[in-house]
Enzyme design. Structure first.
Site, short mmCIF file in Angstrom:
data_model
loop_
_atom_site.label_atom_id
_atom_site.label_comp_id
_atom_site.label_asym_id
_atom_site.label_seq_id
_atom_site.Cartn_x
_atom_site.Cartn_y
_atom_site.Cartn_z
N CYS A 96 2.06 4.85 -0.30
CA CYS A 96 1.79 3.48 -0.74
C CYS A 96 2.53 2.43 0.08
O CYS A 96 2.19 1.25 0.02
CB CYS A 96 2.14 3.32 -2.21
SG CYS A 96 1.15 4.36 -3.31
N HIS A 143 3.30 -4.27 -3.89
CA HIS A 143 2.37 -3.14 -4.03
C HIS A 143 1.85 -3.14 -5.46
O HIS A 143 2.60 -3.28 -6.42
CB HIS A 143 3.11 -1.84 -3.72
CG HIS A 143 2.33 -0.61 -4.09
ND1 HIS A 143 1.01 -0.43 -3.73
CD2 HIS A 143 2.69 0.50 -4.78
CE1 HIS A 143 0.60 0.74 -4.20
NE2 HIS A 143 1.59 1.33 -4.83
N ASN A 173 -4.37 1.10 -8.26
CA ASN A 173 -3.44 1.41 -7.18
C ASN A 173 -4.24 1.92 -5.99
O ASN A 173 -4.75 3.03 -6.00
CB ASN A 173 -2.44 2.47 -7.66
CG ASN A 173 -1.42 2.83 -6.59
OD1 ASN A 173 -1.54 2.47 -5.42
ND2 ASN A 173 -0.39 3.56 -6.99
#
EC number: 2.3.1.180
Length: 326
Positions: free
Chosen positions: A116, A253, A283
């Site tokens: 990520c 994020h 996500n």
């Protein structure tokens, strides 16, 4: 005028697959509900790549839009860095495939896998190329098709992830741009968030995709993420000698609304100054920060001259930040 060279974001772009999977849709697949998912994650829906639609396809759409926004031709690129943990192929890299599709042949092109944190890592690498004078114009992409790795029978993890891509074009600038980037990793925590299969580990003969699934210990990941992001926010502020109040926008994020809120609290920043897209995108791993940035730019929230703090945390563990003047 300083002799320092900065990497200025000249244009942004993003792309989301057409198919939308809502929480109510997921409730038909596993024992969950819109209220259960939204209250724990902030997610309401996510996008899912179509059959045959690859990470490279998503990256190409985002890259074209970023190049158009920057007024830059692909032939002008000196570098392409693509953050992804779901590449089209083991090799060549998705960046190489993207380079050829764009018609930017000749410049270096490579992938960065930091889960990520992939886009922030890729941004930092490209910034170093520009600062050193090795490149004047760079394309940085974060792109993922994470739903290809989701176990749709595991209700605690399948609700989290979506597909998407975001991109930025960096240009060398003598006055403003990326002020600093900060990167960290801790491989000792790998089994809290990982995919246990690779080319040299875990494959069984005749089962090329066996076990390619995201495994996550959610509560532990949450604790480590909040602690790591707290530390990197402080590191970034100290490195630049600035107060929290000077940051115009936090672009984090988009993993979980609770983590985003915890980071904003650390910065003493109201949520009105935090870019949140997790509700609409889920996500998207390395795609999430550039997706959120592009959304903020195109909506008019982020304006030229404003100070932005980008940050991410991902499997590995990896984490990183970038402070920049947009």
């Amino acid at each position: 005028m300083s002799d320092r060279i900065y990497s200025r974001i000249a244009g942004t772009g993003s792309y989301l697959p057409e198919k939308v999977l809502t929480n109510d849709d997921l409730a038909k697949l596993v024992d969950t509900s819109d209220e259960w998912i939204a209250s724990r994650t902030g997610i309401r829906q996510r996008h899912v790549a179509a059959e045959g639609e690859t990470t490279g396809d998503l990256a190409w759409h985002a890259a074209v839009r970023a190049l158009e926004a920057a007024g830059v031709a692909a032939s002008e690129l000196d570098l392409i860095v693509l953050g992804t943990t779901t590449p089209d192929l083991v090799f060549p890299s998705t960046a190489c495939l993207l380079q050829h599709r764009l018609g930017a042949n000749g410049c270096p092109a490579f992938d960065v896998n930091a889960a990520c944190s992939g886009f922030v890592y890729a941004l930092s690498v490209a910034d170093k190329f520009i600062r050193s004078g090795s490149a004047k114009t760079a394309l940085v992409v974060g792109a993922e098709t994470l739903t290809r790795m989701v176990d749709w029978s595991e209700r605690t993890s399948c609700v989290l992830f979506g597909d998407g891509a975001g991109a930025v074009v960096l240009k060398a600038d003598a006055e403003t741009g990326i002020l600093s980037t900060h990167l960290h990793a801790d491989g000792g925590k790998k089994e809290l968030l990982w995919n246990p299969v690779g080319v040299s580990v875990g494959f069984k003969p005749g089962e090329p995709n066996a076990g390619v699934r995201i495994n996550m210990t959610g509560n532990e990941v949450f604790k480590h993420a909040v602690k790591a992001l707290d530390a990197i926010v402080e590191e970034t502020l100290q490195a630049n000698g600035i107060e929290r109040s000077r940051i115009d926008w936090l672009i984090p994020h988009q993993a979980n609304l609770r983590i985003i809120e915890a980071t904003a609290k650390r910065l003493e920043m109201p949520m009105e100054r935090v870019i949140v897209t997790v509700d609409m995108h889920g996500n998207t791993s390395s795609g999430s920060v550039p997706l959120a940035l592009d959304a903020a730019v195109r909506s008019g929230k982020v304006q030229r001259g404003q100070l932005l703090l980008l940050e991410a945390f991902g499997g590995g563990f990896t984490w990183g930040s970038a402070l920049l003047r947009y």
